[in-house]
Design an enzyme around this catalytic site. Sequence first.
Site, PDB file in Angstrom:
ATOM      1  N   SER A 124     -60.923  87.241  18.222  1.00 55.90           N
ATOM      2  CA  SER A 124     -61.619  86.694  17.232  1.00 55.90           C
ATOM      3  C   SER A 124     -63.159  86.676  17.509  1.00 55.90           C
ATOM      4  O   SER A 124     -63.282  86.284  18.842  1.00 55.90           O
ATOM      5  CB  SER A 124     -60.940  85.253  16.834  1.00 55.90           C
ATOM      6  OG  SER A 124     -61.682  84.684  16.051  1.00 55.90           O
ATOM      7  N   TYR A 148     -57.310  76.764  19.339  1.00 51.06           N
ATOM      8  CA  TYR A 148     -56.839  78.076  18.833  1.00 51.06           C
ATOM      9  C   TYR A 148     -58.063  79.131  19.417  1.00 51.06           C
ATOM     10  O   TYR A 148     -57.198  80.163  19.907  1.00 51.06           O
ATOM     11  CB  TYR A 148     -57.072  78.215  17.308  1.00 51.06           C
ATOM     12  CG  TYR A 148     -57.417  79.562  16.835  1.00 51.06           C
ATOM     13  CD1 TYR A 148     -56.214  80.469  16.855  1.00 51.06           C
ATOM     14  CD2 TYR A 148     -58.465  80.027  16.405  1.00 51.06           C
ATOM     15  CE1 TYR A 148     -56.409  81.645  16.204  1.00 51.06           C
ATOM     16  CE2 TYR A 148     -58.700  81.318  16.013  1.00 51.06           C
ATOM     17  CZ  TYR A 148     -57.718  82.097  16.114  1.00 51.06           C
ATOM     18  OH  TYR A 148     -57.693  83.342  15.414  1.00 51.06           O
ATOM     19  N   LYS A 152     -57.170  82.486  22.279  1.00 46.09           N
ATOM     20  CA  LYS A 152     -57.688  83.952  22.066  1.00 46.09           C
ATOM     21  C   LYS A 152     -58.428  84.221  23.424  1.00 46.09           C
ATOM     22  O   LYS A 152     -58.069  85.211  23.953  1.00 46.09           O
ATOM     23  CB  LYS A 152     -58.653  84.012  20.806  1.00 46.09           C
ATOM     24  CG  LYS A 152     -57.730  83.990  19.601  1.00 46.09           C
ATOM     25  CD  LYS A 152     -56.823  85.302  19.514  1.00 46.09           C
ATOM     26  CE  LYS A 152     -55.975  84.650  18.225  1.00 46.09           C
ATOM     27  NZ  LYS A 152     -54.908  85.887  18.094  1.00 46.09           N
TER      28      LYS A 152
HETATM   29  P1  NAD Z   1     -51.208  85.434   9.592  1.00 47.00           P
HETATM   30  O1  NAD Z   1     -50.780  84.071   9.996  1.00 47.00           O
HETATM   31  O2  NAD Z   1     -51.219  85.959   8.273  1.00 47.00           O
HETATM   32  O3  NAD Z   1     -50.177  86.274  10.589  1.00 47.00           O
HETATM   33  C1  NAD Z   1     -49.726  85.884  11.450  1.00 47.00           C
HETATM   34  C2  NAD Z   1     -48.007  86.186  11.494  1.00 47.00           C
HETATM   35  O4  NAD Z   1     -47.610  86.115  12.973  1.00 47.00           O
HETATM   36  C3  NAD Z   1     -47.624  85.159  10.394  1.00 47.00           C
HETATM   37  O5  NAD Z   1     -46.688  86.160   9.600  1.00 47.00           O
HETATM   38  C4  NAD Z   1     -46.689  84.410  11.406  1.00 47.00           C
HETATM   39  O6  NAD Z   1     -45.399  84.049  10.610  1.00 47.00           O
HETATM   40  C5  NAD Z   1     -46.340  85.443  12.510  1.00 47.00           C
HETATM   41  N1  NAD Z   1     -46.038  84.505  13.833  1.00 47.00           N
HETATM   42  C6  NAD Z   1     -46.764  83.462  14.316  1.00 47.00           C
HETATM   43  N2  NAD Z   1     -46.243  82.967  15.468  1.00 47.00           N
HETATM   44  C7  NAD Z   1     -45.064  83.643  15.756  1.00 47.00           C
HETATM   45  C8  NAD Z   1     -44.197  83.807  16.682  1.00 47.00           C
HETATM   46  N3  NAD Z   1     -44.036  82.783  17.580  1.00 47.00           N
HETATM   47  N4  NAD Z   1     -43.260  84.842  16.614  1.00 47.00           N
HETATM   48  C9  NAD Z   1     -43.193  85.734  15.430  1.00 47.00           C
HETATM   49  N5  NAD Z   1     -44.184  85.617  14.736  1.00 47.00           N
HETATM   50  C10 NAD Z   1     -45.076  84.804  14.777  1.00 47.00           C
HETATM   51  O7  NAD Z   1     -52.566  85.541  10.395  1.00 47.00           O
HETATM   52  P2  NAD Z   1     -53.588  86.923  10.063  1.00 47.00           P
HETATM   53  O8  NAD Z   1     -54.804  86.231   9.221  1.00 47.00           O
HETATM   54  O9  NAD Z   1     -52.987  87.948   9.577  1.00 47.00           O
HETATM   55  O10 NAD Z   1     -54.154  87.091  11.583  1.00 47.00           O
HETATM   56  C11 NAD Z   1     -53.533  87.948  12.497  1.00 47.00           C
HETATM   57  C12 NAD Z   1     -54.068  87.688  13.705  1.00 47.00           C
HETATM   58  O11 NAD Z   1     -55.379  87.812  13.666  1.00 47.00           O
HETATM   59  C13 NAD Z   1     -53.694  86.306  14.521  1.00 47.00           C
HETATM   60  O12 NAD Z   1     -53.429  86.397  15.741  1.00 47.00           O
HETATM   61  C14 NAD Z   1     -55.030  85.689  14.474  1.00 47.00           C
HETATM   62  O13 NAD Z   1     -55.299  84.754  15.260  1.00 47.00           O
HETATM   63  C15 NAD Z   1     -56.045  86.679  14.313  1.00 47.00           C
HETATM   64  N6  NAD Z   1     -57.313  86.548  13.759  1.00 47.00           N
HETATM   65  C16 NAD Z   1     -57.212  86.197  12.273  1.00 47.00           C
HETATM   66  C17 NAD Z   1     -58.389  85.881  11.493  1.00 47.00           C
HETATM   67  C18 NAD Z   1     -58.643  85.573  10.115  1.00 47.00           C
HETATM   68  O14 NAD Z   1     -59.494  85.126   9.858  1.00 47.00           O
HETATM   69  N7  NAD Z   1     -57.484  85.880   9.465  1.00 47.00           N
HETATM   70  C19 NAD Z   1     -59.759  86.111  12.298  1.00 47.00           C
HETATM   71  C20 NAD Z   1     -59.701  86.553  13.675  1.00 47.00           C
HETATM   72  C21 NAD Z   1     -58.407  86.795  14.232  1.00 47.00           C
HETATM   73  N1  UFG Z   2     -66.784  77.052   3.861  1.00 47.48           N
HETATM   74  C1  UFG Z   2     -67.259  76.158   2.840  1.00 47.48           C
HETATM   75  N2  UFG Z   2     -66.206  75.706   2.266  1.00 47.48           N
HETATM   76  C2  UFG Z   2     -64.819  75.525   2.303  1.00 47.48           C
HETATM   77  C3  UFG Z   2     -64.686  76.560   3.707  1.00 47.48           C
HETATM   78  C4  UFG Z   2     -65.899  77.133   4.446  1.00 47.48           C
HETATM   79  O1  UFG Z   2     -68.383  75.963   2.585  1.00 47.48           O
HETATM   80  O2  UFG Z   2     -64.056  75.262   1.767  1.00 47.48           O
HETATM   81  C5  UFG Z   2     -68.075  77.771   4.834  1.00 47.48           C
HETATM   82  C6  UFG Z   2     -67.901  77.378   6.212  1.00 47.48           C
HETATM   83  O3  UFG Z   2     -68.848  76.384   6.634  1.00 47.48           O
HETATM   84  C7  UFG Z   2     -68.573  78.591   6.781  1.00 47.48           C
HETATM   85  C8  UFG Z   2     -67.976  79.871   5.855  1.00 47.48           C
HETATM   86  O4  UFG Z   2     -67.775  78.970   4.675  1.00 47.48           O
HETATM   87  O5  UFG Z   2     -70.140  78.610   6.665  1.00 47.48           O
HETATM   88  C9  UFG Z   2     -67.043  80.708   6.310  1.00 47.48           C
HETATM   89  O6  UFG Z   2     -66.131  79.588   6.718  1.00 47.48           O
HETATM   90  P1  UFG Z   2     -64.427  80.157   6.996  1.00 47.48           P
HETATM   91  O7  UFG Z   2     -63.564  78.938   7.373  1.00 47.48           O
HETATM   92  O8  UFG Z   2     -63.922  80.978   6.013  1.00 47.48           O
HETATM   93  O9  UFG Z   2     -64.584  80.990   8.366  1.00 47.48           O
HETATM   94  P2  UFG Z   2     -65.272  80.851   9.803  1.00 47.48           P
HETATM   95  O10 UFG Z   2     -66.444  81.513  10.096  1.00 47.48           O
HETATM   96  O11 UFG Z   2     -65.494  79.357   9.938  1.00 47.48           O
HETATM   97  O12 UFG Z   2     -63.965  80.889  10.692  1.00 47.48           O
HETATM   98  C10 UFG Z   2     -62.952  82.006  10.801  1.00 47.48           C
HETATM   99  C11 UFG Z   2     -61.485  81.555  11.122  1.00 47.48           C
HETATM  100  C12 UFG Z   2     -61.703  81.482  12.580  1.00 47.48           C
HETATM  101  C13 UFG Z   2     -62.311  82.878  13.161  1.00 47.48           C
HETATM  102  C14 UFG Z   2     -63.775  82.969  12.598  1.00 47.48           C
HETATM  103  C15 UFG Z   2     -64.196  84.338  13.067  1.00 47.48           C
HETATM  104  O13 UFG Z   2     -61.143  80.364  10.674  1.00 47.48           O
HETATM  105  O14 UFG Z   2     -60.482  81.417  13.261  1.00 47.48           O
HETATM  106  O15 UFG Z   2     -63.278  83.177  11.090  1.00 47.48           O
HETATM  107  O16 UFG Z   2     -63.186  85.381  12.722  1.00 47.48           O
HETATM  108  F1  UFG Z   2     -62.251  82.680  14.353  1.00 47.48           F
END
Ligand code: NAD
Ligand code: UFG
Length: 330
Positions: A124, A148, A152
Amino acid sequence: MKILVTGGCGYIGSHTVVDLLNENYDVVIIDNLSNSKKDVIEKIKKITGKNVTFYEFDMCSKEKLREVFEKENISSVIHFAGLKAVGESVEKPLMYYENNLISTLNLLELMKEYNVKKIVFSSSATVYGNPKSLPIKEDFPLSTTNPYGTTKLMIERILKDLYQANNSFDITILRYFNPIGAHFSGLLGEDPNGIPNNLMPYIMKVAVGKLPILSVFGNDYNTIDGTGVRDYVHVCDLSYGHVLALKNPKPGLKIYNLGTGRGTSVLELINTFEKVNGVTINKKIVGRREGDIDACYASIDKAKEELGFEPRYNIEDMCKDSYNFVKKSN
Ligand code: NAD
Ligand code: UFG
């Protein structure tokens, strides 16, 4: 080629499974459904017309994981499984360390044992902490501000050490920026339980009347209109980045940013959502959210050059597809 996709029922994982099936890979999913639903499997089959093998269990159980490695002839792994809510990780750090680290260690140990050498890992942009300048490049200093993010960073470290010890591993670390949007079918998308933490899921709930008003966290940042700037990337572009990472012939340990390289402010995203979908999003400006930074966007030059990663969708597309999904799923 059989690809093990951990967390394949989740938001990014499910879109990636669709791409993999469309590219004729065989796919095995493991998911404990802690943040997803089983009907995703049927939806994936409906979209692709293909079959997928699904195992429901927690990857913290090494024995259950071993059964999968024993039974399936896995050639590569894409590791999405993990907990991802920043705020929750501050409240329940041990749960995050246990879930994200133990599952990953189990996976890596079994990959070693069963001679599976290729892994793509979901990292991330959070590992860059508060970046010294923009756009963010892969060699920028790393730091985290919450458990979190630390999981990572720790897993990145574990992967680097593993590669150091055994350079026959083929490891790709993908650092995602802000995935939004949904599959154009409206069948797959992000639908968090409870009140969403992230901006787009919140906008979506306000758009369909499930939540009354969006709080905009701060309008005094050093950005174009004072609201936070992020690099939003369509989940379908992000998912295809995983196919490119699997196909990448470059050996060794590789790290790539996946975003679009463009920053969009909170107000710009809301305005675009309203314009392309013909809806009004009730909003109010409130104070800053603790831990947020002004702006964050990627340099994607490395992913473009080495993976051929080329985002196809713009903010308008992302807003349209998000709304299409939330309308269909409510
Ligand atoms: P998500 O929560 O939709 O998907 C993760 C999946 O993993 C879920 O379906 C959950 O049930 C499963 N899971 C969690 N722990 C588990 C375990 N111990 N055993 C088996 N299954 C398990 O999240 P996502 O948005 O699809 O993200 C996928 C990956 O990308 C995650 O590792 C997340 O940290 C990373 N990531 C997501 C974002 C984002 O903004 N969505 C940004 C950066 C990184
Ligand atoms: N924001 C609002 N109102 C809300 C939610 C968010 O104004 O209700 C703003 C935040 O302040 C920020 C922007 O919208 O300026 C984006 O916020 P998000 O929560 O959507 O995303 P972040 O960039 O804070 O974080 C997300 C994930 C992190 C990840 C990061 C980069 O939550 O886990 O993106 O991948 F690390």
